[in-house]
Structures are given as structure tokens and as C-alpha cells.
Scaffold this active site. Structure first.
Site, short mmCIF file in Angstrom:
data_model
loop_
_atom_site.label_atom_id
_atom_site.label_comp_id
_atom_site.label_asym_id
_atom_site.label_seq_id
_atom_site.Cartn_x
_atom_site.Cartn_y
_atom_site.Cartn_z
CG ASN A 92 31.43 -17.39 -5.88
OD1 ASN A 92 31.78 -17.79 -6.98
ND2 ASN A 92 30.98 -18.20 -4.94
NE ARG A 122 21.03 -10.45 7.47
CZ ARG A 122 20.79 -10.72 8.75
NH1 ARG A 122 21.68 -11.37 9.45
NH2 ARG A 122 19.68 -10.32 9.32
CB ILE A 178 16.38 -11.74 0.48
CG1 ILE A 178 17.86 -12.02 0.15
CG2 ILE A 178 15.95 -10.37 -0.01
CD1 ILE A 178 18.84 -11.08 0.78
CG HIS A 214 22.92 -23.63 -2.78
ND1 HIS A 214 23.01 -23.17 -1.48
CD2 HIS A 214 22.69 -24.96 -2.69
CE1 HIS A 214 22.82 -24.17 -0.65
NE2 HIS A 214 22.64 -25.27 -1.35
#
Length: 190
Positions: free
Chosen positions: A14, A91, A93, A109
Site C-alpha cells: 500500500n 500498532r 496509536i 483495513h
């Protein structure tokens, strides 16, 4: 032109789609920085090939997630970053970055949220037996894949789909949808 930092942890497909769109002047933004949390991630090679500066932060070297993000924020300020675009950044945020970039942080997603948030979304969809999954682009909030949805695109699940085959079809959609949505956001449209 807005300056974006792409955050990635893995192969960076991406990131590549965004960098290619920026190079072709189809993003209305400058991919000005890559932030990575894995020192051996393939995305670093992609950034180097695309001539995009990158910084690697290893979370284990910090006492807390907040301390880690304060250092990331310092670099974002040095590079005068306007938007954060998460692209396979694995991760959660913290409020450190969320408050600094409120409303200016977006994620992609591989499911039609709110279905199948978190890790292994493609496997979750296959295990659950749904007939349709897809891609969601959403603004980032404190939850896991819970922020306001900006765009979604469906992907049909074929009866003989494997996780690898479905992932490849989903990624093909991501690589088209994400640059389009980022471009709309840079133009002030959601």
C-alpha cells in the site's frame, strides 16, 4: 501540497501504491516520509527505491508506547507532516499522535468494518463463512479499527478461495481504493 507520512510495518504494497500515485501526480499530496517499526521490513527497500526518506523506530527501545510516539511526533514535526496514512502499520496509536493529528490520520483495513477488526481479518472472514468481505478506509481513533468510515468496497468470496488468493484480490482493491480516498481527503472531501 499536503505532506503525508506513511506508517508501515511489512512489505509495503500500500505504501508503493501511494508512492506511485504521488509520483504520477494523482494523489494531490507529497509522500514525504515513511515511518516504520520493523528494521528489516521490505517497505524500507520500497521507500529507498521511491526516493522517500524513512525513519525506523524500534518500540522495544522505549519504556512506553507514549515515549515511542513522542519521538515519532518529533520527527513528524521536523518533516512538517500534515497527514498520517497508515498502511499495514501493526500498532495501536496512543493519544500522543491521535491528539496531534486528530482528523488527519487514516487507515486501511482488509474487511468491511465493523466486521472482522484487528489481525487476520481475511482468515476471520473465511473461518466465519461470509460470502462478501472487502476493504475499509477509516479515520483513526483510540479503538482498534473503530474510527469513522470514509470508504468501503466489497470483495466477493469465491467457494474455492484460500486465504492467499482472497488476500491477493483484497490487496488489488486496496491499491486502487486507498490512493483515491487519500486524494479526496487531501482535497477536503470525505
Amino acid at each position: 501540497m499536503p505532506r503525508i507520512a506513511v506508517f508501515a510495518s511489512g512489505s509495503g504494497s500500500n505504501f508503493q501504491a501511494l508512492a506511485d500515485a504521488a509520483y504520477a501526480q494523482q494523489l494531490d499530496a507529497d509522500v514525504a516520509l515513511l515511518i516504520c517499526d520493523k528494521p528489516r521490513a521490505y517497505v524500507l527497500e520500497r521507500a529507498q527505491a521511491a526516493n522517500v526518506p524513512y525513519v525506523v523506530f524500534e518500540p522495544k527501545q522505549y519504556l512506553s508506547r507514549e515515549q515511542y510516539e513522542h519521538n515519532v511526533l518529533h520527527v513528524l514535526e521536523e518533516y512538517d507532516i500534515d497527514w498520517i496514512v497508515l498502511a499495514g502499520y501493526m500498532r495501536l496509536i496512543t493519544p500522543v499522535l491521535l491528539h496531534a493529528y486528530e482528523g488527519r490520520m487514516v487507515n486501511i483495513h482488509p474487511s468491511l468494518l465493523p466486521a472482522f477488526p484487528g489481525l487476520h481479518a481475511v482468515r476471520q472472514a473465511l473461518d466465519y463463512g461470509v460470502k462478501v468481505t472487502g476493504v475499509t478506509v477509516h479515520l483513526v481513533d483510540e479503538g482498534m479499527d473503530t474510527g469513522p468510515i470514509v470508504a468501503q468496497q466489497a470483495v466477493m468470496i469465491e467457494p474455492c478461495d484460500t486465504e492467499a488468493a482472497l488476500t491477493a484480490r483484497i490487496q488489488a482493491v486496496e491499491h486502487e481504493l486507498y490512493p483515491q480516498v487519500v486524494r479526496r481527503l487531501m482535497r477536503g472531501k470525505s
